[in-house]
Design a protein around this motif. Structure first.
Motif, PDB file in Angstrom:
ATOM      1  N   LYS A  15      69.501  17.259  83.714  1.00  0.00           N
ATOM      2  CA  LYS A  15      68.099  17.556  83.378  1.00  0.00           C
ATOM      3  C   LYS A  15      67.455  16.307  82.754  1.00  0.00           C
ATOM      4  N   SER A  99      65.046  26.321  88.926  1.00  0.00           N
ATOM      5  CA  SER A  99      64.104  27.287  88.336  1.00  0.00           C
ATOM      6  C   SER A  99      63.160  26.631  87.335  1.00  0.00           C
ATOM      7  N   GLU A 100      63.615  25.541  86.684  1.00  0.00           N
ATOM      8  CA  GLU A 100      62.697  24.857  85.758  1.00  0.00           C
ATOM      9  C   GLU A 100      61.564  24.175  86.517  1.00  0.00           C
ATOM     10  N   ARG A 101      61.848  23.696  87.725  1.00  0.00           N
ATOM     11  CA  ARG A 101      60.789  23.123  88.577  1.00  0.00           C
ATOM     12  C   ARG A 101      59.828  24.229  89.022  1.00  0.00           C
ATOM     13  N   ARG A 102      60.402  25.387  89.332  1.00  0.00           N
ATOM     14  CA  ARG A 102      59.553  26.505  89.780  1.00  0.00           C
ATOM     15  C   ARG A 102      58.694  27.005  88.623  1.00  0.00           C
ATOM     16  N   GLN A 103      59.310  27.102  87.444  1.00  0.00           N
ATOM     17  CA  GLN A 103      58.641  27.680  86.280  1.00  0.00           C
ATOM     18  C   GLN A 103      57.599  26.745  85.659  1.00  0.00           C
ATOM     19  N   TYR A 104      57.948  25.470  85.512  1.00  0.00           N
ATOM     20  CA  TYR A 104      57.055  24.567  84.770  1.00  0.00           C
ATOM     21  C   TYR A 104      56.248  23.626  85.654  1.00  0.00           C
ATOM     22  N   PHE A 105      56.646  23.447  86.906  1.00  0.00           N
ATOM     23  CA  PHE A 105      55.982  22.431  87.731  1.00  0.00           C
ATOM     24  C   PHE A 105      55.453  22.983  89.054  1.00  0.00           C
ATOM     25  N   GLY A 106      55.251  24.285  89.090  1.00  0.00           N
ATOM     26  CA  GLY A 106      54.571  24.887  90.230  1.00  0.00           C
ATOM     27  C   GLY A 106      55.321  24.831  91.553  1.00  0.00           C
ATOM     28  N   GLU A 107      56.615  24.625  91.495  1.00  0.00           N
ATOM     29  CA  GLU A 107      57.407  24.599  92.741  1.00  0.00           C
ATOM     30  C   GLU A 107      57.423  26.006  93.353  1.00  0.00           C
ATOM     31  N   ASN A 133      64.708  36.323  87.744  1.00  0.00           N
ATOM     32  CA  ASN A 133      64.525  36.273  86.292  1.00  0.00           C
ATOM     33  C   ASN A 133      64.950  37.604  85.670  1.00  0.00           C
TER      34      ASN A 133
END
Ligand code: PGA
Length: 254
Positions: A15, A99-107, A133
């Motif tokens: 990360k 999931s962090e890309r999906r959650q915080y960066f609109g992936e 989730n």
């Protein structure tokens, strides 16, 4: 083909952790402590440290991977990195759709699909992350969520593309929380994913694909998770930042 014949991949996801200097130090410790393994050992470091990391592991069993890859060959996409740039360093793996890309960066599943395709076209193996989730798990719609992520994320894939990719099942509620899915819960979803791949690409292809589990995998629970029939490795966050713990996880691969 069965579990024994599939490639086991133990991957660390660092990360946004470690400076270049710290990267060198931790890799030096990893080189000393990691046991020899039949598994593919991979550490996905921040893009800025890929060059440093590659130099540090030259001639060892450790592979260095990326945490993302853009779909375009080049152009006006500030802060993104392309498959060509990764290739230039000899990178062979990239985490896609964490999931962090999906959650915080609109992936989205669509961008995941485009990024994975760009990896495959560039000869890089995408590690495509899927997972439900907590709310979705509690509503008992885990499999519906996974099905959509798999179908949309792998849209347009050939069987050959699929064989050159890895799927990581990472329940979002288990990431960085210390809550691991039980080995049975993880196995159930990984087996479900393999079933979906069989429907989409045929059983021979589905049996060949490496499916990892990720989400608070650690030195204590790795052996049980990795022994499951449909779990062919791990995507490991926190525990991949500690050489002793990561070495123990690697040693759990039979
Ligand atoms: P964790 O992270 O092992 O710290 O839960 C896993 C991941 O996000 O890939």
């Amino acid at each position: 083909m069965n579990k024994e014949l599939r490639k086991v991949v133990i991957a660390g996801n660092w990360k946004m952790n470690k400076t270049a200097t710290e990267t060198k130090a931790l890799l030096a410790e990893m080189k000393e402590k990691l046991p020899e393994s039949n598994a593919t050992i991979l550490l996905c470091v921040p893009a800025i440290n890929i060059g440093t990391a590659m130099d540090a592991v030259a001639g060892t069993q450790i592979n260095i991977g990326a945490q993302n890859c853009h779909w375009a060959k080049n152009g006006a996409f500030t802060a993104e990195i392309s498959a060509d740039m990764l290739n230039d360093f000899g990178v062979k793996y990239a985490i896609i759709g964490h999931s962090e890309r999906r959650q915080y960066f609109g992936e989205t599943d669509e961008t995941v699909n485009k990024r994975a395709m760009a990896c495959l076209e560039g000869g890089i193996c995408p590690i495509i992350c899927v997972g439900e989730n907590l709310e979705e798990r509690e509503k008992d719609i885990t499999k519906d969520v996974i099905k959509v992520q798999i179908e949309k994320g792998l849209a347009g894939f050939t069987a050959e593309n699929m064989k050159n990719s890895i799927i990581a099942y990472e329940p979002v509620w288990a990431i960085g929380t210390g809550k691991t899915a039980t080995a049975q819960q993880a196995e159930e979803v990984c087996a479900y994913i393999r079933g979906l791949l069989a429907e989409m690409f045929g059983n021979e292809t589905a049996q060949a694909v490496t499916i990892q589990y990720g989400g608070s995998m650690n030195a204590k629970n790795a052996a049980e998770l990795l022994a499951m029939e449909n779990i062919d490795g791990g995507l490991i966050g926190g525990a991949s930042l500690k050489a002793d713990d990561f070495a123990t996880i690697v040693s759990c691969v039979k």
